[in-house]
Write an enzyme that holds these catalytic residues in place. Structure first.
Site, PDB file in Angstrom:
ATOM      1  N   TYR A  39       0.845  -1.207   0.000  1.00  6.66           N
ATOM      2  CA  TYR A  39       0.000   0.000   0.000  1.00  6.66           C
ATOM      3  C   TYR A  39       0.878   1.254   0.000  1.00  6.66           C
ATOM      4  O   TYR A  39       0.687   2.186  -0.784  1.00  6.66           O
ATOM      5  CB  TYR A  39      -0.954   0.018   1.208  1.00  6.66           C
ATOM      6  CG  TYR A  39      -1.775   1.280   1.230  1.00  6.66           C
ATOM      7  CD1 TYR A  39      -1.476   2.316   2.120  1.00  6.66           C
ATOM      8  CD2 TYR A  39      -2.797   1.480   0.311  1.00  6.66           C
ATOM      9  CE1 TYR A  39      -2.193   3.506   2.093  1.00  6.66           C
ATOM     10  CE2 TYR A  39      -3.518   2.664   0.272  1.00  6.66           C
ATOM     11  CZ  TYR A  39      -3.204   3.671   1.173  1.00  6.66           C
ATOM     12  OH  TYR A  39      -3.908   4.858   1.137  1.00  6.66           O
ATOM     13  N   ARG A  81       1.914   8.548  12.965  1.00  2.00           N
ATOM     14  CA  ARG A  81       1.500   9.810  13.592  1.00  2.00           C
ATOM     15  C   ARG A  81      -0.017   9.996  13.475  1.00  2.00           C
ATOM     16  O   ARG A  81      -0.663  10.513  14.384  1.00  2.00           O
ATOM     17  CB  ARG A  81       2.221  10.987  12.908  1.00  2.00           C
ATOM     18  CG  ARG A  81       1.922  12.341  13.502  1.00  2.00           C
ATOM     19  CD  ARG A  81       2.177  13.463  12.522  1.00  2.00           C
ATOM     20  NE  ARG A  81       1.332  13.349  11.325  1.00  2.00           N
ATOM     21  CZ  ARG A  81       1.647  13.904  10.158  1.00  2.00           C
ATOM     22  NH1 ARG A  81       2.766  14.603  10.035  1.00  2.00           N
ATOM     23  NH2 ARG A  81       0.855  13.760   9.124  1.00  2.00           N
ATOM     24  N   ARG A 134     -10.561   4.682   9.199  1.00  3.07           N
ATOM     25  CA  ARG A 134      -9.490   4.119   8.348  1.00  3.07           C
ATOM     26  C   ARG A 134      -8.439   3.473   9.239  1.00  3.07           C
ATOM     27  O   ARG A 134      -8.141   3.955  10.325  1.00  3.07           O
ATOM     28  CB  ARG A 134      -8.812   5.223   7.532  1.00  3.07           C
ATOM     29  CG  ARG A 134      -9.602   5.667   6.306  1.00  3.07           C
ATOM     30  CD  ARG A 134      -8.711   6.474   5.381  1.00  3.07           C
ATOM     31  NE  ARG A 134      -8.227   7.660   6.055  1.00  3.07           N
ATOM     32  CZ  ARG A 134      -8.669   8.906   5.802  1.00  3.07           C
ATOM     33  NH1 ARG A 134      -9.613   9.076   4.898  1.00  3.07           N
ATOM     34  NH2 ARG A 134      -8.203   9.928   6.441  1.00  3.07           N
ATOM     35  N   PHE A 165      15.070  19.826  -1.487  1.00  2.00           N
ATOM     36  CA  PHE A 165      13.720  19.303  -1.731  1.00  2.00           C
ATOM     37  C   PHE A 165      13.585  17.878  -1.200  1.00  2.00           C
ATOM     38  O   PHE A 165      12.571  17.498  -0.616  1.00  2.00           O
ATOM     39  CB  PHE A 165      13.407  19.348  -3.227  1.00  2.00           C
ATOM     40  CG  PHE A 165      12.218  18.532  -3.621  1.00  2.00           C
ATOM     41  CD1 PHE A 165      12.369  17.307  -4.252  1.00  2.00           C
ATOM     42  CD2 PHE A 165      10.930  18.959  -3.333  1.00  2.00           C
ATOM     43  CE1 PHE A 165      11.270  16.527  -4.587  1.00  2.00           C
ATOM     44  CE2 PHE A 165       9.820  18.199  -3.673  1.00  2.00           C
ATOM     45  CZ  PHE A 165       9.996  16.982  -4.294  1.00  2.00           C
TER      46      PHE A 165
HETATM   47  O1  LIG Z   1      -4.286  13.907   2.188  1.00  2.00           O
HETATM   48  C1  LIG Z   1      -3.183  14.327   2.641  1.00  2.00           C
HETATM   49  O2  LIG Z   1      -2.910  15.531   2.882  1.00  2.00           O
HETATM   50  C2  LIG Z   1      -2.133  13.302   2.938  1.00  2.00           C
HETATM   51  O3  LIG Z   1      -2.419  12.218   2.100  1.00  2.00           O
HETATM   52  C3  LIG Z   1      -1.711  11.009   2.425  1.00  2.00           C
HETATM   53  C4  LIG Z   1      -2.684   9.847   2.366  1.00  2.00           C
HETATM   54  O4  LIG Z   1      -3.867  10.047   1.982  1.00  2.00           O
HETATM   55  O5  LIG Z   1      -2.214   8.727   2.717  1.00  2.00           O
HETATM   56  C5  LIG Z   1      -0.611  10.710   1.355  1.00  2.00           C
HETATM   57  O6  LIG Z   1      -1.151  10.749   0.030  1.00  2.00           O
HETATM   58  C6  LIG Z   1      -0.303   9.949  -0.866  1.00  2.00           C
HETATM   59  C7  LIG Z   1      -0.907   9.911  -2.258  1.00  2.00           C
HETATM   60  C8  LIG Z   1      -0.665  11.207  -2.996  1.00  2.00           C
HETATM   61  C9  LIG Z   1       0.833  11.549  -3.055  1.00  2.00           C
HETATM   62  C10 LIG Z   1       0.912  13.035  -3.113  1.00  2.00           C
HETATM   63  C11 LIG Z   1       2.306  13.590  -3.188  1.00  2.00           C
HETATM   64  C12 LIG Z   1       2.951  13.946  -2.016  1.00  2.00           C
HETATM   65  C13 LIG Z   1       4.168  14.594  -2.067  1.00  2.00           C
HETATM   66  C14 LIG Z   1       4.757  14.912  -3.291  1.00  2.00           C
HETATM   67  C15 LIG Z   1       5.978  15.622  -3.349  1.00  2.00           C
HETATM   68  C16 LIG Z   1       6.512  15.972  -4.582  1.00  2.00           C
HETATM   69  C17 LIG Z   1       5.866  15.592  -5.763  1.00  2.00           C
HETATM   70  C18 LIG Z   1       4.684  14.882  -5.715  1.00  2.00           C
HETATM   71  C19 LIG Z   1       4.108  14.538  -4.475  1.00  2.00           C
HETATM   72  C20 LIG Z   1       2.887  13.850  -4.439  1.00  2.00           C
HETATM   73  C21 LIG Z   1       0.499  11.726   1.477  1.00  2.00           C
HETATM   74  O7  LIG Z   1       0.448  12.818   0.949  1.00  2.00           O
HETATM   75  N1  LIG Z   1       1.546  11.266   2.159  1.00  2.00           N
HETATM   76  C22 LIG Z   1       2.732  12.111   2.343  1.00  2.00           C
HETATM   77  C23 LIG Z   1       3.916  11.281   1.981  1.00  2.00           C
HETATM   78  C24 LIG Z   1       3.968  11.067   0.457  1.00  2.00           C
HETATM   79  C25 LIG Z   1       5.413  11.156   0.084  1.00  2.00           C
HETATM   80  C26 LIG Z   1       5.589  11.299  -1.408  1.00  2.00           C
HETATM   81  C27 LIG Z   1       7.058  11.485  -1.669  1.00  2.00           C
HETATM   82  C28 LIG Z   1       7.832  10.417  -2.074  1.00  2.00           C
HETATM   83  C29 LIG Z   1       9.174  10.570  -2.325  1.00  2.00           C
HETATM   84  C30 LIG Z   1       9.786  11.813  -2.176  1.00  2.00           C
HETATM   85  C31 LIG Z   1      11.141  12.009  -2.457  1.00  2.00           C
HETATM   86  C32 LIG Z   1      11.718  13.242  -2.314  1.00  2.00           C
HETATM   87  C33 LIG Z   1      10.954  14.316  -1.902  1.00  2.00           C
HETATM   88  C34 LIG Z   1       9.596  14.166  -1.635  1.00  2.00           C
HETATM   89  C35 LIG Z   1       8.996  12.908  -1.769  1.00  2.00           C
HETATM   90  C36 LIG Z   1       7.625  12.750  -1.522  1.00  2.00           C
HETATM   91 MG   LIG Z   2      -4.875   8.753   0.646  1.00  2.00          MG
END
Ligand SMILES: O=C(O)CO[C@@H](C(=O)O)[C@@H](OCCCCCc1ccc2ccccc2c1)C(=O)NCCCCCc1ccc2ccccc2c1
Ligand SMILES: [Mg+2]
Ligand SMILES: [Mg+2]
Length: 348
Positions: free
Chosen positions: A149, A196, A206, A266
């Site tokens: 997941y 967290r 959930r 970043f």
């Molecule tokens: O609803 C919410 O606010 C939180 O939702 C969490 C969930 O629903 O589980 C969950 O939603 C996940 C699905 C959508 C992903 C969105 C995303 C997040 C960060 C990004 C950063 C840069 C570019 C694209 C990105 C896309 C969420 O936002 N979790 C936060 C952690 C996601 C980390 C993504 C990520 C992965 C590798 C990385 C590497 C380097 C820098 C940033 C990085 C960022």
């Molecule tokens: Mg989600």
């Protein structure tokens, strides 16, 4: 900034970036020119997808259809979505999603292809999970399910970012070679957030903690909040933190490969926030009552310090030391935790 004046829909995209993300908006806006717009749109497309996934008020069949077709929706000029529930926090993004699509279609084809492919994989992964056998109580059964997941929703973002870094020419193409390292960058952030967010997710109906872990400490997932259950809840929490600590070596190895300063900031800042959050939640039973967050002052200090690899390793050492100090001999996971924090995995 003059580019923003010229292009009102691009300006709107940065408005939505700042509106839908406290933690990522600032570091995305610091990226060098070519990458900044591509990663801003990568974020907005996936946040749009996640706003569909997160909405528990949506009819399941409609949700699955949207998740599995989102990679084609992003090519449909004018598309918007109004059916999110009233309190879905980012519903406004989908109501105005036509603006995101317009800007997405202005990106270089190479960037569009990366974003569309990750959207396809993530949308189908989310749909598989939403309709899976464990669907009834949205619980994650095994540690393998938990890893799959988190790969879908965050590991894949790491894949896409490495491909965008390579395509931009700001990083050596080899940054995209090791998908395990890219995957771990997302897993570390997502798994830390899932620990967290225990209480917030429980209250929203959930569950993302794997039953293979919490099942050793409680009959039901919600028992962990009970005051007559503290020792088992504490042990469960350390077992979850232990699972995340395993990712530290690969996260540091990935960071050590980054050459461009804006890309390093970043990548490093979210990881440093995550290790700080992991130290905060370890052995902290408040996690079961409310959403604990690192203090603003500490976050600012971390942002300013996360500019080079030596500082980042020093920060990781500092928080791993905090975990070691909070580790209690009465915790059944005491030894495993002390092994994990004692390993010289910081040699990266
Ligand atoms: O609803 C919410 O606010 C939180 O939702 C969490 C969930 O629903 O589980 C969950 O939603 C996940 C699905 C959508 C992903 C969105 C995303 C997040 C960060 C990004 C950063 C840069 C570019 C694209 C990105 C896309 C969420 O936002 N979790 C936060 C952690 C996601 C980390 C993504 C990520 C992965 C590798 C990385 C590497 C380097 C820098 C940033 C990085 C960022
Ligand atoms: Mg989600
Ligand atoms: Mg979400």
């Amino acid at each position: 900034q003059k580019a923003l004046e010229a292009d009102p829909s691009k300006k709107l995209c940065y408005y939505y970036l700042n509106k839908t993300s406290r933690s990522f908006a600032a570091v995305i806006q610091e990226l060098d020119d070519d990458l900044r717009d591509a990663i801003c749109l990568f974020y907005l497309v996936l946040r749009g997808l996640d706003t569909i996934e997160d909405d528990m008020s949506l009819d399941l069949e409609q949700k699955v259809k949207l998740l599995r077709s989102f990679d084609t929706i992003i090519y449909q000029k004018g598309w918007t979505f109004n059916d999110n529930g009233p309190n879905e926090k980012d519903r406004d993004l989908l109501v105005h999603f036509d603006v995101v699509i317009d800007e997405f279609l202005r990106l270089k084809p190479g960037f569009q292809k990366v974003i569309a492919e990750i959207t396809r994989l993530m949308g189908n992964g989310m749909a598989d999970y939403a309709t899976g056998e464990h669907r009834e109580n949205t619980s994650v059964a095994t540690i393998k399910d938990f890893d799959l997941y988190c790969h879908y929703v965050a590991g894949l973002v790491g894949y896409g970012l490495s491909d965008l870094f390579a395509a931009s020419g700001l990083e050596d193409p080899s940054i995209a070679d090791d998908k395990t390292l890219s995957n771990c960058m997302g897993m570390f952030l997502q798994k830390t957030n899932i620990i967290r967010d225990y209480r917030e997710d429980l209250d929203d109906g959930r569950q993302f903690w794997p039953k293979e872990i919490w099942g050793n400490y409680a009959e039901n997932f919600g028992d962990l909040i009970r005051s007559d259950h503290l020792e088992k809840s504490r042990a469960c929490l350390s077992a979850m933190v232990l699972n995340v600590l395993e990712l530290v070596p690969d996260v540091l190895t990935y960071l050590s490969k980054i050459q461009n300063q804006s890309v390093f900031n970043f990548c490093a800042i979210p990881q440093v926030m995550a290790i700080s959050t992991l130290a905060l939640v370890f052995n902290n039973l408040d996690v079961y009552q409310r959403n604990v967050k690192i203090r603003k002052g500490e976050a600012v200090k971390l942002i300013l310090a996360s500019t080079d690899m030596d500082n980042v390793i020093a920060i990781f050492r500092e928080y791993i030391q905090v975990i070691s100090q909070k580790n209690e001999t009465t915790d059944p996971n005491f030894l495993k935790i002390s092994m994990a924090v004692g390993k010289d995995f910081l040699g990266a």
